[in-house]
Design a protein around this motif. Structure first.
Motif, PDB file in Angstrom:
ATOM      1  N   ILE A   1       2.865  -4.785  -5.351  1.00  0.00           N
ATOM      2  CA  ILE A   1       4.009  -5.067  -4.648  1.00  0.00           C
ATOM      3  C   ILE A   1       4.622  -6.109  -5.140  1.00  0.00           C
ATOM      4  O   ILE A   1       3.967  -7.177  -5.423  1.00  0.00           O
ATOM      5  CB  ILE A   1       3.544  -4.932  -3.263  1.00  0.00           C
ATOM      6  N   ILE A   2       6.001  -5.992  -4.937  1.00  0.00           N
ATOM      7  CA  ILE A   2       6.937  -7.144  -5.257  1.00  0.00           C
ATOM      8  C   ILE A   2       7.578  -7.384  -3.841  1.00  0.00           C
ATOM      9  O   ILE A   2       8.396  -6.339  -3.442  1.00  0.00           O
ATOM     10  CB  ILE A   2       7.789  -6.955  -6.321  1.00  0.00           C
TER      11      ILE A   2
ATOM     12  N   ILE B   1       4.607   0.681  -8.309  1.00  0.00           N
ATOM     13  CA  ILE B   1       4.640  -0.901  -7.780  1.00  0.00           C
ATOM     14  C   ILE B   1       5.693  -0.579  -6.782  1.00  0.00           C
ATOM     15  O   ILE B   1       6.866   0.065  -6.993  1.00  0.00           O
ATOM     16  CB  ILE B   1       5.705  -1.633  -8.976  1.00  0.00           C
ATOM     17  N   VAL B   2       5.546  -1.115  -5.529  1.00  0.00           N
ATOM     18  CA  VAL B   2       6.423  -1.026  -4.447  1.00  0.00           C
ATOM     19  C   VAL B   2       7.122  -2.013  -4.486  1.00  0.00           C
ATOM     20  O   VAL B   2       6.786  -3.226  -4.361  1.00  0.00           O
ATOM     21  CB  VAL B   2       5.575  -0.917  -2.838  1.00  0.00           C
ATOM     22  N   CYS B   3       8.369  -1.992  -4.535  1.00  0.00           N
ATOM     23  CA  CYS B   3       9.588  -2.993  -4.491  1.00  0.00           C
ATOM     24  C   CYS B   3      10.107  -3.259  -3.029  1.00  0.00           C
ATOM     25  O   CYS B   3      11.121  -2.370  -2.920  1.00  0.00           O
ATOM     26  CB  CYS B   3      10.545  -2.690  -5.446  1.00  0.00           C
TER      27      CYS B   3
ATOM     28  N   ILE C   1       5.560   1.923   5.207  1.00  0.00           N
ATOM     29  CA  ILE C   1       5.242   2.857   4.333  1.00  0.00           C
ATOM     30  C   ILE C   1       4.729   2.445   3.169  1.00  0.00           C
ATOM     31  O   ILE C   1       3.634   2.750   2.625  1.00  0.00           O
ATOM     32  CB  ILE C   1       6.291   3.935   4.162  1.00  0.00           C
ATOM     33  N   GLY C   2       5.482   1.315   2.598  1.00  0.00           N
ATOM     34  CA  GLY C   2       4.967   0.802   1.432  1.00  0.00           C
ATOM     35  C   GLY C   2       3.525   0.127   1.493  1.00  0.00           C
ATOM     36  O   GLY C   2       2.911   0.175   0.556  1.00  0.00           O
TER      37      GLY C   2
ATOM     38  N   MET D   1       0.775   2.649   1.792  1.00  0.00           N
ATOM     39  CA  MET D   1       0.374   3.529   0.778  1.00  0.00           C
ATOM     40  C   MET D   1      -0.324   2.699  -0.172  1.00  0.00           C
ATOM     41  O   MET D   1      -1.246   3.231  -1.104  1.00  0.00           O
ATOM     42  CB  MET D   1       1.591   4.050  -0.075  1.00  0.00           C
ATOM     43  N   LEU D   2      -0.515   1.273  -0.171  1.00  0.00           N
ATOM     44  CA  LEU D   2      -1.180   0.501  -1.041  1.00  0.00           C
ATOM     45  C   LEU D   2      -2.370  -0.066  -0.274  1.00  0.00           C
ATOM     46  O   LEU D   2      -3.111  -0.983  -0.781  1.00  0.00           O
ATOM     47  CB  LEU D   2      -0.176  -0.784  -1.493  1.00  0.00           C
ATOM     48  N   ARG D   3      -2.462   0.334   0.939  1.00  0.00           N
ATOM     49  CA  ARG D   3      -3.691   0.068   1.638  1.00  0.00           C
ATOM     50  C   ARG D   3      -3.937  -1.433   2.136  1.00  0.00           C
ATOM     51  O   ARG D   3      -4.536  -2.014   2.539  1.00  0.00           O
ATOM     52  CB  ARG D   3      -4.918   0.280   1.043  1.00  0.00           C
TER      53      ARG D   3
END
Length: 339
Positions: A108-109, A188-190, A69-70, A73-75
Motif C-alpha cells: 500500500i502507498i 499495490i493499493v494507492c 476496501i483497500g 483487501m490487504l488484511r
C-alpha cells in the motif's frame, strides 16, 4: 447480491484478486462498558474482480468506503464477513504467520507521504527495513537494492543517508513508492497518493506510476475523490456510494456514457471551461450523505437523486449490465444518453 464477475479483456481469466460479498463494519460503542450499539457499514456487500496488470480506479465522496476496501483487501482491516481471494487462495482468515508470506505481494502507498514515514529513520533504512524483515536479502544485498529502487523512482543515491523531513512532498512520496516496491509486489493499493501534492507534482507522480506499471507489470487499485487523476491512470473505474459500488466499467464507457446519477454528478463536479457547456452540463446534488450507520432503505442514493421514484425507496438496485461490455450500474432508472 451483486452479479459482477467479469474480468476485463478475458472472461475466462482468473482474477489476481477477488472480493466476494465483502463487508467491513466498525462497531459503535457507548456507555462505560463500551457496549456495541450499532455498526458503521463502511463496506457493505462488495463483489469485485481485479485482473493482473490493470489499474482499477475507485472513486467517491469521503466516507463512502474506498479506503476501507483497500485496507480490507490487504488484511490491514478485518472483514466483518465475506471472502478475499488472492491468486486463487482464500486469504480472509489466514493466520498472521501464513499471511506474512502473502504480504510481500500486496503493498500500500498512503495519502500522506510524511506521516507514513518514520521521521527518525534514514531513507536507506526505511526502504531496506521490509527486505530485511522478510529475510529476502543480506544487509549488503539490501543496500544495493535500495540504490536500485531510488534510481527507479527518480531519487539520487545520496538520499539514503538523509531523513524524510529533508525532502519535498513529491520526493517523500517517491520514497514511499520505493518502499512499497522493495518486496516486489504484484498488487499495490494507492490510497489517494497524489491528493496532498501540488498539481504539477501530481502529474510527475502519476507518470511515475504508469512507467513503473509497464516496467514491473504491476496491478493498481487507485483510490481518489475525484475523477481527474483516475481518468489519467485507470483502465477501469468503480464508483462507490455509501459502502456500495453503484457503477463500474471501462474508463472510456464511464466517462463517455455514465449511467448512474451519482457518477454523472462526479463528472460534472470538475471545472468546465467552455461557457456554452457550463449550464447544460451542471448536475448539482442536494442534501448531505446519509449516515453509514443507518443507510436508507432501497437505493441508498434516492434521498439525493433527482430521478428517484417510489421503487427507489423500497427496493435496492443490483449491478446490472448496461449493454456495454463489463459496464454495469446499480440503478432502477439509469440515465439515457442525451437526458
Amino acid at each position: 447480491m451483486s452479479n459482477y464477475r467479469v474480468s476485463p479483456g478475458n472472461e475466462a481469466a482468473s482474477p489476481l484478486l477477488r472480493l466476494e460479498e465483502l463487508r467491513t463494519y466498525y462497531p459503535i460503542r457507548q456507555g462505560v462498558l463500551g457496549r456495541t450499539s450499532g455498526y458503521i457499514k463502511a463496506v457493505d456487500g462488495i463483489n469485485l474482480d481485479i485482473s493482473a496488470g490493470e489499474t482499477l480506479g475507485l472513486v467517491g465522496e469521503s466516507g463512502c468506503g474506498k479506503s476501507s476496501i483497500g485496507r480490507t483487501m490487504l488484511r490491514l482491516e478485518p472483514a466483518h464477513s465475506g471472502r478475499i481471494f488472492f491468486e486463487g487462495q482464500d486469504i480472509t482468515n489466514l493466520s498472521q504467520h501464513r499471511m506474512k508470506k502473502v504480504r510481500t505481494k500486496l503493498q500500500i502507498i498512503f495519502q500522506d507521504p510524511y506521516s507514513s514515514l518514520n521521521p527518525r529513520k534514514r531513507v536507506g533504512d526505511l526502504i531496506s527495513e521490509p527486505i530485511l524483515a522478510h529475510r529476502l536479502a543480506t544487509r549488503q544485498e539490501a543496500e544495493a537494492e535500495v540504490i536500485r529502487l531510488l534510481d527507479l523512482v527518480g531519487l539520487p543515491r545520496s538520499a539514503m543517508s538523509r531523513h524524510p523531513h529533508e525532502f519535498s512532498g513529491g520526493q517523500r512520496q517517491r520514497i514511499g513508492i520505493a518502499r512499497a516496491l522493495s518486496l516486489k509486489p504484484k498488487l499495490i493499493v494507492c490510497d489517494e497518493p497524489v491528493s496532498a501534492l501540488d498539481v504539477s507534482i501530481q502529474a510527475q507522480i502519476l507518470n511515475l506510476f504508469r512507467d513503473l506499471q509497464q516496467e514491473l507489470n504491476l496491478t493498481y487499485v487507485f483510490i481518489a475523490h475525484g475523477l481527474g487523476a483516475v481518468n489519467y491512470i485507470s483502465t477501469r473505474i468503480a464508483v462507490m456510494y455509501l459502502g456500495k459500488i453503484v457503477e463500474i466499467g471501462a474508463k472510456e464507457d464511464v466517462f463517455s456514457d455514465a449511467k448512474h446519477p451519482y457518477t454523472r454528478s462526479l463528472l460534472t463536479a470538475n471545472p468546465i471551461t467552455h461557457p456554452r457547456m457550463r449550464e447544460q452540463s451542471r448536475f448539482v446534488l442536494e442534501g448531505d450523505v446519509p449516515s453509514p450507520a443507518n443507510p436508507p432503505q432501497g437505493c441508498r442514493f434516492h434521498s439525493r437523486c433527482p430521478y428517484a421514484q417510489a421503487k427507489c425507496q423500497e427496493e435496492e438496485p443490483q449491478l446490472a449490465d448496461t449493454g456495454m461490455p463489463a459496464h454495469q450500474v446499480a440503478c432502477h432508472f439509469p440515465i439515457v444518453e442525451g437526458s
